[in-house]
Design an enzyme around this catalytic site. Structure first.
Site, PDB file in Angstrom:
ATOM      1  CG  HIS A  24      -1.747   1.200   1.407  1.00  0.00           C
ATOM      2  ND1 HIS A  24      -3.029   1.283   0.920  1.00  0.00           N
ATOM      3  CD2 HIS A  24      -1.497   2.401   2.011  1.00  0.00           C
ATOM      4  CE1 HIS A  24      -3.527   2.474   1.202  1.00  0.00           C
ATOM      5  NE2 HIS A  24      -2.618   3.178   1.865  1.00  0.00           N
ATOM      6  CD  GLU A  25       2.078   3.632   3.712  1.00  0.00           C
ATOM      7  OE1 GLU A  25       2.473   4.678   3.159  1.00  0.00           O
ATOM      8  OE2 GLU A  25       1.039   3.586   4.403  1.00  0.00           O
ATOM      9  CG  HIS A  28       0.534   6.210  -0.504  1.00  0.00           C
ATOM     10  ND1 HIS A  28      -0.576   6.717  -1.136  1.00  0.00           N
ATOM     11  CD2 HIS A  28       0.068   5.567   0.600  1.00  0.00           C
ATOM     12  CE1 HIS A  28      -1.664   6.400  -0.452  1.00  0.00           C
ATOM     13  NE2 HIS A  28      -1.297   5.703   0.604  1.00  0.00           N
TER      14      HIS A  28
END
Length: 355
Positions: A24-25, A28
């Protein structure tokens, strides 16, 4: 040996759970880099730093606890004069950076789904092949060759949709829509035979069989896409159930409950072999990553969806919300989120202790 296998599977489960959050990170991080945003640190894991190195403007670090990671961008939560700060980029670039985490989680679910499906020789469809003796579904008008398209208003595209729709259905009042020779046919509302679940409630007992689909390369890709989409729909439908009171606290699991579920899935798989146990864990990870992707995009403070709301407001009004006020909202949301997680964790522990 059984204990060793179980311990190894739990470790695998923990690492995979951490990988889901890390991925998920990573979404980003990659989108921030592509958008020209300065990333001060990208960390694998949380807690105290074990070691790290500097590459260009970014510190890359490995931290103690393998439960995810983070992407610290310049000017993300405070004012910054750096032209490459998050807050100084156009709204559409910031929007892409924020949404990338959830999108990456869903992409990960699709990739893992391919790994789960690829070894299977056949897949279940939603087309009737035959019925059991005294089948209530057949008595209601279903025929072999009919394809189920809807159950009690819930659209059915895959066998996962079928299972979920049947689990939600009132066994005493099932309304089914099928497609027969290209025409939608409504079956008469009927009562299905039931089976008793562990909690004493009743659920519909399937009284029919469905046709198999042979594995193919294109079929695996298509099936992975539809199954991932089906899981995303299940998350949305489950959230609706929580808001309407259909589901209660017993249907929610936090980190402790998730670890228990992973352990149970691993234990069930061990009876069929170590490979099946790993497959079960991977499937649990698909559910977790899709859940994380969808929930993180909800318009709630402290979540990515909450940031998206502020960005949408800025894009419409051409005026950003002052950073300190946005920070207050996210801080309050974060405290509420932590409180909810503590409540769910205590409930998970109580549920395990009391059986």
């Amino acid at each position: 040996m059984q204990i060793l296998y179980t311990a190894l599977l739990i470790i695998i489960g923990i690492l995979l759970f951490g990988f889901v959050v890390f991925f998920h990170e990573l979404g980003h991080f990659l989108m921030a880099k592509l958008s020209g945003i300065r990333v001060n640190e990208f960390a694998v894991g949380m807690g105290p730093k074990l070691f790290g190195f500097q590459r260009g403007e970014t510190q890359y670090a490995l931290r103690l606890f393998p439960i995810g990671g983070f992407c610290a961008m310049e000017g993300e939560d405070e004012e910054s004069s750096d032209e490459r700060a998050f807050g100084n980029k156009p709204v559409w670039r910031r929007f892409l950076v924020v949404v990338a985490g959830g999108i990456f989680n869903i992409i990960l679910g699709f990739i893992l789904m391919i790994l789960v499906l690829a070894p299977q020789e056949t897949f279940a469809t939603t087309t009737f092949s035959k019925f059991t003796e005294n089948s209530a579904t057949e008595a209601a008008g279903a025929r072999a060759g009919d394809r189920i398209v809807e159950i009690n208003g819930y659209a059915v595209y895959t066998d996962r949709d079928l299972s979920f729709a049947m689990a939600l259905a009132d066994p005493k009042a099932v309304h089914m829509t099928v497609e027969r020779d290209g025409v939608r046919v409504e079956l008469n509302e009927f009562a299905m035979h039931t089976r008793v679940l562990e909690d004493g409630s009743e659920a519909p007992a399937l009284d029919f069989y469905v046709m198999p689909e042979q594995r193919s390369f294109s079929g695996v890709l298509r099936r992975a896409g539809t199954d991932t989409f089906s899981m995303a729909r299940m998350v949305v439908e489950s959230l609706k159930g929580l808001l309407t009171g259909r589901f209660g606290l017993n249907e929610i699991a936090g980190p402790v409950g998730t670890a228990q579920a992973i352990s149970q899935a691993a234990g069930a798989g061990l009876s069929q072999g170590f490979g099946q146990a790993v497959s079960n864990i991977v499937f649990m990870m698909i559910m977790i990553t899709v859940n994380l992707g969808i929930i993180n995009l909800l318009p709630l403070p402290a979540l990515d969806g909450g940031r998206l709301l502020f960005l949408i407001w800025e894009g419409v009004t051409r005026r950003p919300v002052p950073a300190k006020y946005e920070g207050y909202v996210h801080a309050a949301g974060f405290m509420l989120l932590i409180g909810l997680m503590v409540l769910i964790t205590f409930h998970d522990i109580w549920r395990i202790v009391t059986g």
